[in-house]
Structure formats: C-alpha cells, structure tokens
Design a protein around this motif. Structure first.
Motif, PDB file in Angstrom:
ATOM      1  N   GLU A 272      34.635 -56.994 120.549  1.00  0.00           N
ATOM      2  CA  GLU A 272      36.032 -57.069 120.120  1.00  0.00           C
ATOM      3  C   GLU A 272      36.131 -57.002 118.593  1.00  0.00           C
ATOM      4  N   PHE A 273      35.210 -57.663 117.915  1.00  0.00           N
ATOM      5  CA  PHE A 273      35.210 -57.610 116.455  1.00  0.00           C
ATOM      6  C   PHE A 273      34.915 -56.200 115.946  1.00  0.00           C
ATOM      7  N   LEU A 274      33.919 -55.548 116.518  1.00  0.00           N
ATOM      8  CA  LEU A 274      33.597 -54.186 116.091  1.00  0.00           C
ATOM      9  C   LEU A 274      34.801 -53.266 116.261  1.00  0.00           C
ATOM     10  N   LEU A 275      35.526 -53.413 117.344  1.00  0.00           N
ATOM     11  CA  LEU A 275      36.716 -52.588 117.566  1.00  0.00           C
ATOM     12  C   LEU A 275      37.770 -52.826 116.483  1.00  0.00           C
ATOM     13  N   ARG A 276      37.861 -54.067 116.010  1.00  0.00           N
ATOM     14  CA  ARG A 276      38.860 -54.383 114.982  1.00  0.00           C
ATOM     15  C   ARG A 276      38.512 -53.774 113.622  1.00  0.00           C
ATOM     16  N   MET A 277      37.272 -53.359 113.454  1.00  0.00           N
ATOM     17  CA  MET A 277      36.828 -52.826 112.162  1.00  0.00           C
ATOM     18  C   MET A 277      37.079 -51.321 112.039  1.00  0.00           C
ATOM     19  N   GLN A 278      37.751 -50.716 113.018  1.00  0.00           N
ATOM     20  CA  GLN A 278      37.990 -49.270 112.988  1.00  0.00           C
ATOM     21  C   GLN A 278      39.202 -48.940 112.115  1.00  0.00           C
ATOM     22  N   VAL A 279      39.068 -47.894 111.329  1.00  0.00           N
ATOM     23  CA  VAL A 279      40.112 -47.465 110.404  1.00  0.00           C
ATOM     24  C   VAL A 279      41.289 -46.893 111.191  1.00  0.00           C
ATOM     25  N   PRO A 280      42.517 -47.271 110.836  1.00  0.00           N
ATOM     26  CA  PRO A 280      43.692 -46.763 111.571  1.00  0.00           C
ATOM     27  C   PRO A 280      43.850 -45.244 111.434  1.00  0.00           C
ATOM     28  N   GLU A 281      44.554 -44.675 112.395  1.00  0.00           N
ATOM     29  CA  GLU A 281      44.840 -43.236 112.351  1.00  0.00           C
ATOM     30  C   GLU A 281      45.712 -42.898 111.137  1.00  0.00           C
ATOM     31  N   GLY A 282      45.526 -41.684 110.652  1.00  0.00           N
ATOM     32  CA  GLY A 282      46.340 -41.193 109.556  1.00  0.00           C
ATOM     33  C   GLY A 282      45.968 -41.760 108.203  1.00  0.00           C
ATOM     34  N   THR A 283      44.731 -42.270 108.068  1.00  0.00           N
ATOM     35  CA  THR A 283      44.315 -42.918 106.824  1.00  0.00           C
ATOM     36  C   THR A 283      43.506 -41.966 105.949  1.00  0.00           C
ATOM     37  N   GLN A 284      43.942 -41.796 104.743  1.00  0.00           N
ATOM     38  CA  GLN A 284      43.173 -41.082 103.725  1.00  0.00           C
ATOM     39  C   GLN A 284      42.555 -42.115 102.781  1.00  0.00           C
ATOM     40  N   LEU A 285      41.248 -41.984 102.530  1.00  0.00           N
ATOM     41  CA  LEU A 285      40.563 -42.894 101.625  1.00  0.00           C
ATOM     42  C   LEU A 285      39.733 -42.103 100.620  1.00  0.00           C
ATOM     43  N   SER A 286      39.521 -42.698  99.474  1.00  0.00           N
ATOM     44  CA  SER A 286      38.636 -42.125  98.467  1.00  0.00           C
ATOM     45  C   SER A 286      37.322 -42.895  98.500  1.00  0.00           C
ATOM     46  N   VAL A 287      36.238 -42.213  98.869  1.00  0.00           N
ATOM     47  CA  VAL A 287      34.925 -42.853  99.009  1.00  0.00           C
ATOM     48  C   VAL A 287      33.852 -41.929  98.442  1.00  0.00           C
ATOM     49  N   PRO A 288      32.682 -42.457  98.096  1.00  0.00           N
ATOM     50  CA  PRO A 288      31.585 -41.586  97.680  1.00  0.00           C
ATOM     51  C   PRO A 288      31.122 -40.741  98.869  1.00  0.00           C
ATOM     52  N   VAL A 289      30.926 -39.471  98.647  1.00  0.00           N
ATOM     53  CA  VAL A 289      30.496 -38.553  99.705  1.00  0.00           C
ATOM     54  C   VAL A 289      29.223 -37.854  99.239  1.00  0.00           C
ATOM     55  N   GLY A 290      28.198 -37.901 100.095  1.00  0.00           N
ATOM     56  CA  GLY A 290      26.915 -37.292  99.758  1.00  0.00           C
ATOM     57  C   GLY A 290      25.873 -38.351  99.446  1.00  0.00           C
ATOM     58  N   LYS A 291      24.616 -37.916  99.427  1.00  0.00           N
ATOM     59  CA  LYS A 291      23.533 -38.849  99.150  1.00  0.00           C
ATOM     60  C   LYS A 291      23.395 -39.046  97.640  1.00  0.00           C
ATOM     61  N   PRO A 292      23.080 -40.272  97.237  1.00  0.00           N
ATOM     62  CA  PRO A 292      22.826 -40.495  95.813  1.00  0.00           C
ATOM     63  C   PRO A 292      21.665 -39.619  95.329  1.00  0.00           C
ATOM     64  N   LYS A 293      21.810 -39.076  94.143  1.00  0.00           N
ATOM     65  CA  LYS A 293      20.747 -38.249  93.594  1.00  0.00           C
ATOM     66  C   LYS A 293      19.717 -39.138  92.909  1.00  0.00           C
ATOM     67  N   PRO A 294      18.438 -38.994  93.276  1.00  0.00           N
ATOM     68  CA  PRO A 294      17.418 -39.840  92.652  1.00  0.00           C
ATOM     69  C   PRO A 294      17.337 -39.607  91.150  1.00  0.00           C
ATOM     70  N   VAL A 295      17.073 -40.684  90.439  1.00  0.00           N
ATOM     71  CA  VAL A 295      16.841 -40.609  88.997  1.00  0.00           C
ATOM     72  C   VAL A 295      15.354 -40.835  88.770  1.00  0.00           C
ATOM     73  N   PRO A 296      14.667 -39.909  88.112  1.00  0.00           N
ATOM     74  CA  PRO A 296      13.221 -40.082  87.909  1.00  0.00           C
ATOM     75  C   PRO A 296      12.891 -41.433  87.288  1.00  0.00           C
ATOM     76  N   GLY A 297      11.929 -42.096  87.929  1.00  0.00           N
ATOM     77  CA  GLY A 297      11.499 -43.388  87.424  1.00  0.00           C
ATOM     78  C   GLY A 297      12.318 -44.568  87.878  1.00  0.00           C
TER      79      GLY A 297
END
Length: 639
Positions: A272-297
């Motif tokens: 029941e808790f996991l179900l409550r954590m779902q994002v509602p329909e029609g939601t636009q969010l700004s989030v990081p997309v893609g894998k972090p690029k490694p920094v040497p060292g």
C-alpha cells in the motif's frame, strides 16, 4: 537506507554520503559513553582471548581449552550437525553431553588447518549420526564446552515467525501495540498521516531542485533500517521476498498468535505504501536524465548530476521519503521532528513498483480482486513510465537518507517484465523478457541493485506460457548458481557457501545464497542443497568465529545492540533492546567506515570484523532487505 547510507551488498555505494553521515551523527550524538568505547570483540591470532576494541586491552584470561562454536539454537534430528573447534595440533577427542552431563556420543575431530577467513586453525566435529531429541546438549573438549543446544523437530518455526514480526516493529504510521509485541516494545505511531511534498531548493552540492507541484499521502510502509527513511528500491526486494515465501508455499507462516499480522497482511502494508509513492498522471518534472559522467581520479558519487531535463513523470515512483537531515541516536520514530520530503522519482524505483505490484496482482487475484486490479493498473503504468524514462538515476545529492544509487537498471527491466508476463501473459512483456540479456545470463544471489535472478525465479517456478524447454533451462541456471555457491564452502574453515569477502550486510548476502540453495533442493531433491542451507543457519546462529548468534533472542550469546534509533538501551535505559528475530548485518571487512569499525580495521580477520555496538552501523545495523531472506530461509527450514 540506513543511518549513514549503507552501500550495496557488494560494497559499492556513496562514500561521500557515508563520511558526511559520520560527521553529522557524531556531532549530533556526542562522544561515546565509556561502556561503548570499550566494546568487546575478538581479534585474530589470539585464540579465544577477548580484547577491548580498539585498544587491545585484555578483559579476562583466555579459556583453558579451545573455542567450540556451533548453532546455539540447535539441530533437527535428521539434519547434519557440525561444530567448529579453533585449535592447533592433532585431531582432538570430543564428547557430546546431555543436560545431565552424561556422555551420549564421542569421537575425534577432523583437522582443516589454518583458515584465512577466521584467522584461526580449524578442526571440525561431525555428530550428524546422533539423532535423539533433547534439550541442553553440549560438546566438550577437555575443559572447554560449547554453548548448550537442543535437538528437536520444528526447530525453526518460532524463528520464522519472529523474523517476520520484525516488519511489524518497523512499521511507520501506526502505533506498535502492546497486545501484539508486549509492553516492552510498544510505541506510539511514527510519522502518522504523513503528507509530504518534494525536496526543493539547493542540495548539499549547491544544485537547485525545482520540487513538484503536489503532495502525496505516503503514510505507512516500513522504516528501512535503523533510521527513519522509507525507500522504494529496498522495499521492493524485501516485499518480493516475503511474497515469494507464501507464493511458493501458501501454507507457510500462517496467522501468528496474539493478533500479529501474517505474512500477507504484513506484505500488503508495504505494498500500500509503494502504491502511494507513484507520481500522479499529467505531471511534468525537471530531473537529471542520463548517467553521471565519470571524472578522472574521482569516484562516481563525487560527480555532479547529469543535466536536468523536463520529463513526463506520470506513473513513475519516488525514490524515497525521508528526513531532510539525519536524526541523532537515539530517536524513537514518534519523536522524529525533522522535515520529511519526497525525493525525485527514478527508473529503478519505478521498476521496483512495477515488479512488486504485478506480483501483488497475481497473489491477490482471488482473495481480493479489487486490490489485485489496483496493483496491476499501477504496475502497468509504472512499467510504461520506466520505458518512457529509462535513464533517470538516483543521485547522492541529499543528506539525511541513503542514496541507493544504481546506474544499471537492465536487471530491473527484466524483473518487472518477468513479473508482468507471468501475471498477464501479454506478448509485449514476453518479448521484453526474451530480448533481455538477463534471460540467458547466469543466475546469482539477488540483492537490491542486482535483481535479475528474481525474474529468473519467477519464470522458472511460476506457471506461464514459456515453452517447457525454456523453463527447464532457467531452472538449470538456478541449480548451477547453487552449485557455484556450494563450491565456495570447502575453502573456508567454518564451511559456509560463501567466498572470503565480507562486505556490508554480509549476513544477508549469505542468506540470499541460501534462498537459491533452498530452491535448488526444491527443484532437484538433492540433499546437498539442504545441507548448504543448514550450514548458513548454523553460521548465523553461532557457528562463527565470534561465537555469537547474529539473530537477537536466539542463542545464549545473541546480538543485543544493533545500530537502531529505538532499540538502543545502551544509550537510553528507557528504550528496549531488539525483539527476538532481528538479524545483524554481520562482518564487514571492506567498508569499515563507522567509528567502531575504523578502530578494528587492519586488526581483524574478515569474519571477525564485527562488533555488537549501537554505533557500528557498518557492522551491526539491521535492515528490511536483511530480515526478509531470514524469513524466507527460516520458513523453508520450518517446512
């Protein structure tokens, strides 16, 4: 995740978060009291001399004879029975004594020799031929005696129920009732009526987060570990494991006495808790997309998040809800007054929701069709959202909770597709299963960042429209994994199916291997797999070089001081210790980052890198994904 976020079972994780957590908790809790700074732990190459870590100060004279370590709970009559002796020289004579002190069996130990994992010279005693039920048996060698133990049927049934009760104790949102757990462990509800909105503003790196235009009612679920965070990815594998207990055997773990929740009721509380954590329909969010690029060292957790992008987040699942800052030790859940926030949705969290909700739909299809339909709708929405947003990863940008970062979600896609295909039979999910590299890959011990084997288990053991030849191939993969685990046992003196590498949560890693050994026995009937499961149980319950049971309340020398904000009587005598059936994370020789472990570093053989200390979060924390396989294995043994 845990206080100062624990890394994955293979030792990877957010080191930056670990160290910042150490600094924050030390500043919050102050110096260690005297009786914690002198926590007794055994160090290598000293026989059974106990020393006060970390100052190498003797507390007592060494025993006159060798250490004898065995399962302090005992043995079922027909099962293998092994004790481990730490002693040099030739094979020693031993006697098995009954409760009255009479010798009822005797023999000579078998030499193994020096053992790198324990730092000791090992001999083994096999008394499997003795089957007479009784209480208070002991093994004696010279002046030394083992802990007392029983030989009796139905040995593991109470352990299975107590291990399950751990999840009731970890519930958020409801009072923990004295009528169920007893007055000692009762407490008011932690975080009742929890309405949370998203983290917004600058994180600890200075990155700006926009937040979200809504709040969610995320009341309920389980606290993850010794802290007050609630996490999708760790909740997912824990929930799956409990549901698999009942799916493979509907008669396992029936309703307990005293009104305690049965396994289905407990699992539903988390679902029941996991179900409550779902994002509602029609939601636009700004989030990081893609894998972090490694920094040497620099390690990956020190890199900045990838660029932000606007996504259609409808149907995704938030990674976690947790305190904005770490709480001090001790802080009972109902006294946690820190700000609570939702943290950004991730692809991994979304696929955990898809997989477990699909499993839920299958299990409750007849018992509660409406709930099953709700779960299936959420699962299909989540899977579609993950397909739409396949590369949104957790960042370790926030203090106060664990990151659970995972930059490879191909296994989560396979697991979710396997669950949805098994539940629905739809061609699209079958195609996704068969296109995954994990469909024909090797099975292995599952863990929260490595869940492909959960998909393999489902496809190999649940009815579906897969061709029989494919089902047999998948079953053979599970058996082959079990054989690889058994092949590790001869190389270590304590004879456990485990390599000589003890990472964070090593006890749970061992139990996840035991799950596959149990499945291999179910599939083949070969007794060697059951013997391997018993070796795991023996190790956890006392047959280890620390001579302790890592399960609270089970054994004469059981774990008593886990890293936990409520079960902390050493910090506040008004608080209780752990209830019976709670598993310690266990030895950790690869990520010794807490203040107790750092004093042991370089002074302990891998299996001895452990301390029963509330501050030892790298060694002695508890967690839902550690207790879940304990429930599975104990229930399997109880059958």
């Amino acid at each position: 995740m845990r206080f100062s976020p624990n890394p994955p079972p293979e030792g990877e994780g957010d080191q930056r978060s670990w160290w910042r957590g150490i600094i924050r908790e030390r500043s919050a809790s102050g110096a260690l009291p005297l009786h914690h700074r002198f926590a007794a732990v055994p160090l290598p190459l000293r026989g059974r001399v106990w020393v006060l870590a970390p100052w190498i100060f003797l507390t007592a004279a060494a025993p006159q004879g060798p250490a004898i370590n065995l399962n302090q709970l005992g043995f079922e009559p027909a099962d293998p029975k092994t004790a481990i002796v730490e002693a040099e020289g030739g094979p020693l004579d031993w006697q098995l004594l009954d409760a009255a002190g009479n010798t009822v069996a005797s023999g000579k130990a078998q030499s193994f020799g020096p053992d790198a994992a324990s730092g000791a010279t090992i001999q083994r005693i096999d008394f499997s031929g003795f089957r007479a039920p009784g209480n208070g048996y002991r093994i004696r060698i010279g002046a030394s005696e083992s802990a007392p133990f029983d030989i009796r049927p139905n040995l593991y049934r109470p352990l299975a129920r107590d291990a399950l009760a751990f999840f009731y104790h970890q519930r958020a949102g409801v009072p923990i009732e004295a009528r169920i757990v007893g007055e000692k462990w009762a407490r008011p509800a932690g975080h009742p009526h929890e309405i949370a909105t998203c983290f917004a503003g600058k994180d600890e790196r200075g990155t700006e987060w926009a937040g979200c235009p809504y709040s969610l009612d995320v009341t309920g679920g389980w606290y993850d570990a010794g802290d007050h965070g609630k996490y999708l990815v760790n909740g997912g594998i824990s929930l799956w494991t409990l549901l698999d207990v009942v799916e493979r055997n509907p008669k396992a773990l029936p309703q307990a006495a005293g009104g305690a929740p049965g396994v289905l009721a407990e699992a539903r509380y988390e679902m029941e808790f996991l179900l409550r954590m779902q994002v509602p329909e029609g939601t636009q969010l700004s989030v990081p997309v893609g894998k972090p690029k490694p920094v040497p060292g620099k390690p990956v957790w020190e890199t900045a998040p990838p660029p932000f992008a606007a996504i259609d987040a409808s149907g995704m699942a938030h990674q976690k809800v947790a305190d904005r800052w770490w709480t001090a030790l001790p802080t009972p859940p109902h006294k946690d007054d820190r700000e609570r926030r939702l943290y950004p949705p991730t692809t991994a969290a979304t696929l955990n929701l898809a997989a477990t909700a699909a499993q839920c739909a299958r299990i409750w299809r007849k018992a509660d069709p409406a709930f099953a339909a709700r779960c299936l709708a959420a699962a299909e929405r989540a899977y579609a959202a993950a397909k739409r947003n396949p590369d949104v990863y957790a960042t370790n940008s926030f203090t106060g909770s664990g990151g659970y970062g995972d930059n490879d979600v191909s296994d989560e896609f396979f697991w979710a597709a396997a669950e949805l295909f098994t539940t629905t039979g739809k061609a699209a999910y079958r195609a996704a299963v068969e296109a995954s590299p994990h469909f024909r890959g090797e099975a292995g011990a599952p863990s929260w960042p490595q869940v492909a084997t959960l998909g393999t288990i489902v496809l190999a053991t649940r009815p579906s429209t897969l061709p029989p030849a494919e089902v047999q191939r998948l079953r053979a993969s599970l058996v082959a994994a079990a054989d690889r685990f058994l092949a590790d046992a001869p190389a270590n003196g304590y004879r456990i199916p485990f390599p000589n590498r003890y990472d964070w949560g090593s006890n749970s890693n061992l139990l996840n291997r035991a799950m596959l050994l149990g499945l291999a026995f179910d599939l083949t009937g070969n007794e060697k797999y059951r013997a391997g499961v018993i070796d795991v149980a023996d190790y956890l319950l006392g047959r280890n070089p620390n001579g302790v049971s890592y399960v609270s309340g089970y054994g004469t020398r059981a774990m008593r001081n886990p890293h936990h904000r409520f079960w902390a009587p050493s910090l506040d005598p008004n608080l209780p210790g752990p209830p019976p059936g709670v598993l310690s994370g266990g030895p950790n020789s690869t990520a010794m980052v807490d203040q107790v472990a750092m004093k042991l570093k370089g002074h302990c053989a891998p299996q001895r890198c452990w301390a029963d200390d509330v501050h030892a979060y790298a060694l002695n924390e508890v967690a839902i994904n550690w207790n879940a396989p304990l429930v599975w294995v104990a229930a399997w043994l109880a059958e």
